[in-house]
Design an enzyme around this catalytic site. Structure first.
Site, short mmCIF file in Angstrom:
data_model
loop_
_atom_site.label_atom_id
_atom_site.label_comp_id
_atom_site.label_asym_id
_atom_site.label_seq_id
_atom_site.Cartn_x
_atom_site.Cartn_y
_atom_site.Cartn_z
N VAL A 64 0.84 -1.20 0.00
CA VAL A 64 0.00 0.00 0.00
C VAL A 64 0.87 1.25 0.00
O VAL A 64 0.59 2.22 -0.73
CB VAL A 64 -0.99 0.00 1.19
CG1 VAL A 64 -1.80 1.29 1.23
CG2 VAL A 64 -1.91 -1.21 1.12
N CYS A 65 1.95 1.25 0.76
CA CYS A 65 2.85 2.42 0.81
C CYS A 65 3.50 2.65 -0.55
O CYS A 65 3.62 3.80 -1.00
CB CYS A 65 3.92 2.21 1.87
SG CYS A 65 3.26 1.97 3.53
N ASP A 66 3.90 1.58 -1.21
CA ASP A 66 4.47 1.65 -2.55
C ASP A 66 3.45 2.28 -3.50
O ASP A 66 3.75 3.24 -4.21
CB ASP A 66 4.84 0.22 -2.98
CG ASP A 66 5.36 0.13 -4.41
OD1 ASP A 66 4.58 0.37 -5.36
OD2 ASP A 66 6.54 -0.23 -4.57
#
Length: 172
Positions: A64-66
């Site tokens: 999700v951060c990517d």
């Protein structure tokens, strides 16, 4: 001692404790000191006069951060030079630089809160249990007032990209 907000967020359903205040629209944005690299720091004043979209992620090396960082990197072109997009995580600056190079991130500036978690505590996103920063979005106007804020209730969910971008576009 910093304020603790219990059970305001979860990770896969498990309650987390966030350290620091819950910032709201209209609040003055707290100053911060984040690392660009091991020797060079950045503060809020470094971005004076610009609209700032601050995308907070726990770690760039997660799905999700990517995706969140890639999405804001794509959006950056349409926002113009009056806007700076900062991604804040507790990843070491080396890891951030490696990840950005591999991912082709060239419009988002990654900054690290690894040293003393002062950003996390000032913005109310420091996770006591994990020593990471919780996923959140802050849009700060040219006068350093908070114009938009989203604290995600579940750490593994995506933020509302459209709302964040709309908040930025209202300011430019």
């Amino acid at each position: 001692m910093a304020q603790e907000r219990k059970e305001v967020a979860t990770f896969k359903g498990n309650p987390l404790t966030l350290v620091g205040p819950e910032l709201k629209v209209g609040d003055q944005a707290p100053d911060f000191k984040l690392q660009k690299n091991l020797l060079e720091a950045a503060t809020l004043q470094d971005f004076a006069g610009k609209v700032k979209l601050i995308s907070v992620v726990p770690s760039l090396d997660t799905g999700v951060c990517d995706a969140q960082t890639r999405r804001f990197n794509q959006e950056a072109d349409s926002l113009g030079d009056q806007v700076v997009i900062l991604t804040v995580s507790v990843d070491l600056p080396f890891a951030q630089a490696r990840w950005c190079g591999a991912a082709g991130i060239d419009r988002v500036l990654t900054l690290s809160d690894y040293k003393d978690h002062s950003f996390g505590e000032a913005y109310g996103v420091f996770i006591k249990e994990f020593h990471l920063d919780h996923r959140a979005i802050f849009v700060i106007d040219q006068n350093d007032k908070i114009a938009y804020v989203e604290y995600l209730s579940e750490m593994s969910e995506h933020p509302d990209y459209e709302q964040a971008i709309a908040a930025v576009k209202k300011l430019v």
